[in-house]
Design a protein around this motif. Structure first.
Motif, PDB file in Angstrom:
ATOM      1  N   ASN A   1     -25.809  87.848  -9.061  1.00  0.00           N
ATOM      2  CA  ASN A   1     -25.745  86.742 -10.007  1.00  0.00           C
ATOM      3  C   ASN A   1     -25.873  87.239 -11.433  1.00  0.00           C
ATOM      4  OD1 ASN A   1     -25.436  84.092 -10.657  1.00  0.00           O
ATOM      5  ND2 ASN A   1     -27.604  83.607 -10.491  1.00  0.00           N
TER       6      ASN A   1
ATOM      7  N   ASP B   1     -25.455  78.658 -13.500  1.00  0.00           N
ATOM      8  CA  ASP B   1     -26.189  79.835 -13.038  1.00  0.00           C
ATOM      9  C   ASP B   1     -26.824  79.578 -11.672  1.00  0.00           C
ATOM     10  OD1 ASP B   1     -27.138  82.503 -13.716  1.00  0.00           O
ATOM     11  OD2 ASP B   1     -29.115  81.560 -13.638  1.00  0.00           O
ATOM     12  N   GLN B   2     -27.465  78.442 -11.567  1.00  0.00           N
ATOM     13  CA  GLN B   2     -28.131  78.054 -10.324  1.00  0.00           C
ATOM     14  C   GLN B   2     -27.104  77.861  -9.203  1.00  0.00           C
ATOM     15  OE1 GLN B   2     -31.318  77.922  -9.963  1.00  0.00           O
ATOM     16  NE2 GLN B   2     -31.256  77.228  -7.854  1.00  0.00           N
ATOM     17  N   HIS B   3     -26.027  77.195  -9.539  1.00  0.00           N
ATOM     18  CA  HIS B   3     -24.959  76.912  -8.587  1.00  0.00           C
ATOM     19  C   HIS B   3     -24.364  78.215  -8.041  1.00  0.00           C
ATOM     20  CE1 HIS B   3     -21.592  74.203  -7.306  1.00  0.00           C
ATOM     21  NE2 HIS B   3     -21.011  75.371  -7.190  1.00  0.00           N
ATOM     22  N   ARG B   4     -24.114  79.120  -8.957  1.00  0.00           N
ATOM     23  CA  ARG B   4     -23.514  80.391  -8.559  1.00  0.00           C
ATOM     24  C   ARG B   4     -24.481  81.186  -7.692  1.00  0.00           C
ATOM     25  NH1 ARG B   4     -22.106  82.860 -13.686  1.00  0.00           N
ATOM     26  NH2 ARG B   4     -24.286  83.396 -13.674  1.00  0.00           N
ATOM     27  N   TYR B   5     -25.755  81.104  -8.057  1.00  0.00           N
ATOM     28  CA  TYR B   5     -26.769  81.835  -7.303  1.00  0.00           C
ATOM     29  C   TYR B   5     -26.774  81.387  -5.843  1.00  0.00           C
ATOM     30  CZ  TYR B   5     -31.342  83.411  -5.770  1.00  0.00           C
ATOM     31  OH  TYR B   5     -32.348  83.988  -5.069  1.00  0.00           O
ATOM     32  N   ARG B   6     -26.628  80.087  -5.631  1.00  0.00           N
ATOM     33  CA  ARG B   6     -26.632  79.579  -4.252  1.00  0.00           C
ATOM     34  C   ARG B   6     -25.450  80.111  -3.460  1.00  0.00           C
ATOM     35  NH1 ARG B   6     -28.730  73.409  -4.455  1.00  0.00           N
ATOM     36  NH2 ARG B   6     -30.589  73.875  -5.644  1.00  0.00           N
TER      37      ARG B   6
ATOM     38  N   LYS C   1     -26.014  83.718  -2.658  1.00  0.00           N
ATOM     39  CA  LYS C   1     -27.021  83.873  -1.619  1.00  0.00           C
ATOM     40  C   LYS C   1     -26.358  83.738  -0.250  1.00  0.00           C
ATOM     41  CE  LYS C   1     -30.918  81.269  -1.275  1.00  0.00           C
ATOM     42  NZ  LYS C   1     -31.977  80.485  -1.927  1.00  0.00           N
TER      43      LYS C   1
ATOM     44  N   ARG D   1     -29.490  88.010  -6.234  1.00  0.00           N
ATOM     45  CA  ARG D   1     -29.970  87.919  -7.612  1.00  0.00           C
ATOM     46  C   ARG D   1     -29.279  88.953  -8.486  1.00  0.00           C
ATOM     47  NH1 ARG D   1     -35.832  87.233 -10.244  1.00  0.00           N
ATOM     48  NH2 ARG D   1     -34.889  87.303 -12.273  1.00  0.00           N
TER      49      ARG D   1
ATOM     50  N   GLY E   1     -25.978  74.025 -15.337  1.00  0.00           N
ATOM     51  CA  GLY E   1     -26.380  74.376 -13.973  1.00  0.00           C
ATOM     52  C   GLY E   1     -25.507  75.397 -13.275  1.00  0.00           C
TER      53      GLY E   1
ATOM     54  N   LYS F   1     -28.745  80.659 -19.536  1.00  0.00           N
ATOM     55  CA  LYS F   1     -28.899  79.212 -19.345  1.00  0.00           C
ATOM     56  C   LYS F   1     -28.177  78.442 -20.448  1.00  0.00           C
ATOM     57  CE  LYS F   1     -31.705  79.504 -15.809  1.00  0.00           C
ATOM     58  NZ  LYS F   1     -31.411  79.109 -14.471  1.00  0.00           N
TER      59      LYS F   1
END
Ligand SMILES: [Zn+2]
Length: 472
Positions: free
Chosen positions: A361, A280-285, A288, A358, A278, A255
């Motif tokens: 990521n 990490d979150q962006h990449r995770y989406r 997914k 996950r 952000g 983070k």
């Protein structure tokens, strides 16, 4: 003393004719030029591989420094002269080897280009011989080095191109290049795309220019200007003796991509938190979505690629943040000349569990750490800062103040939730509390100076959490 290099790109303008780009025919010329240079390189590569004994010839070499005569391997310049003598027709030597007549195979080939491909071929052939030799010595059955390919980005030496960059108006600068039209060698003009960044890098002091390379891609073409710089930096062992030494430690995370702390005289002088904003979150989406698509479409067909644009997007974002974070680290280093940059040795753990996206990521986050590490080292070295890696053992578990084992926790609605992934750190011995990544970053300094500080006996004031949570 060492040397570092960097590349700056200058794009050739292939936009429409109306907006000042070059016409389509000229683009074809570049392709033809690259192809004929590859063919010529193939010719010389075959020539050298047919005369391998000459490549490893031992001759008497006069040392330039001391003037001593000793036995050494034949130099590339001597080999070049020898190769030209064997393959090219001249007035002094009218009969080249019948099977290796370069002038017949490639009529009208410019001398400069010929020399550059011979040099390339020597390098490739020598590398191949060396690899083959060490493979034989190793006695392995697998992994035999393959014969080198002849393709290469052509290096432009003086005499094959001119580029007037010292003119007043760089918006109208042209690259004048000797190209092959398919039948003859001619000079052609190619407009370049004006670039302020390029101009700044080109004129920066201390950087020596090398011959540029022409890189031809599917869409456009660019000139890669390599610059080298000689770096003089103290060795780590010497720096460590210096009582005034400033150390900059970096803890790489997910983070907070990097937590940078600066230490001098045993005290932390400055801290900088570099957030991932952000990512990490962006990449995770995105991942997914990739995982879902793969699940829907079943097992992938071998040799076929899916989600290409999405992957390219993720790659670009990762690389961009890596560059920015590395830049932030170097900016801190530049404020303290003569400092030492300290990293943790990156751990190679393969964590299991979690969904496909996950896991993916996490894999990307780990790769990003590696990239930041690599780029920061390179960028720091270019500004004369040496970096060192230390043992990462327990940096996130032990207290950076007293060295006792602590625990991590998070504050959720005013409640303390203890757990491994906690954002905050709490020492059970001295009750020191701080941001967990900050604690780890301070511990990296301790690892560098061998071991954590002695356990303090006297009771210290319990610091308030807010004192340590100053983000920049
Ligand atoms: Zn403590």
């Amino acid at each position: 003393m060492g040397q570092t290099a960097r590349t700056t790109k200058l794009l050739l303008d292939f936009s429409g004719r109306a907006s000042g780009g070059t016409n389509a025919g000229k683009r074809e010329h570049l392709r033809a030029t690259v192809d004929i240079l590859n063919a010529a390189r193939r010719f010389y590569l075959d020539f050298f591989l047919a005369h391998t004994e000459k490549l490893t010839d031992r001759v008497e070499v006069i040392s330039k420094k001391t003037g001593e005569i000793r036995e050494g391997i034949i130099s590339a310049d001597v080999l070049l002269t020898w190769a030209e003598f064997q393959t090219v027709e001249t007035a002094d030597h009218p009969t080249p080897l019948p099977d290796w007549n370069f002038a017949q195979a490639f009529p009208g080939f410019p001398t400069r280009y010929r020399r550059s491909v011979i040099k390339d071929a020597i390098g490739k052939a020598r590398g191949y011989l060396k690899a083959t030799k060490s493979w034989h010595v190793s006695g392995k059955k697998k992994g035999r080095p393959g014969v080198p390919t002849a393709s290469n980005n052509p290096t432009l030496y003086a005499g094959t191109f001119t580029l007037d960059l010292d003119e007043l108006d760089l918006r109208k600068s042209f690259l004048r290049l000797k190209v092959y039209t398919g039948t003859a060698w001619v000079w052609r003009h190619y407009p370049t795309v004006y670039n302020r960044f390029f101009e700044r890098r080109r004129t920066e002091a201390g950087w020596e220019p090398e011959s540029p390379q022409l890189v031809l891609g599917k869409q456009g073409a660019e000139l890669h200007f390599v610059q080298t710089k000689t770096i003089s930096a103290k060795k780590i062992v010497e720096s460590k003796q210096d009582p005034e030494l400033v150390t900059v430690a970096v803890d790489l995370n997910v983070k907070f991509l990097a937590v940078i702390t600066v230490r001098q005289h045993g005290r932390i002088q400055a801290t900088r938190f570099v957030s991932d904003k952000g990512l990490d979150q962006h990449r995770y989406r995105h991942l997914k979505r990739v995982a879902k698509k793969q699940w829907q479409s079943g097992k992938a067909v071998k040799g076929e690629r899916s989600n290409q644009q999405l992957w390219a997007h993720v790659r670009r974002q990762n690389l961009d943040s890596a560059h920015k974070t590395a830049r932030a680290i170097v900016e801190v280093c530049e404020q303290y000349p003569g400092c030492v940059l300290i990293f943790e040795r990156l751990r190679k753990i393969k964590r299991k569990g979690g969904s496909t996206s996950r896991r993916l990521n996490r894999k990307h986050a780990n790769q990003l750490k590696g990239k930041i590490n690599q780029l920061a080292k390179e960028k720091a070295y270019a500004s004369g800062v040496v970096s060192v890696e230390v043992n990462p053992h327990g940096t996130s578990q032990y207290c950076s103040r007293c060295g006792a084992k602590g625990m991590r926790f998070s504050l959720v609605a005013g409640q303390r939730i203890t757990g491994k992934g906690g954002k905050l750190f709490c020492c059970s011995s001295c009750h020191f509390e701080c941001q967990a990544d900050f604690n780890a970053s301070v511990n990296v300094h301790h690892s560098f100076f061998r071991g954590a500080p002695r356990k303090r006996q006297r009771r210290v004031r319990k610091p308030r959490l807010s004192e340590y949570l100053v983000c920049t």
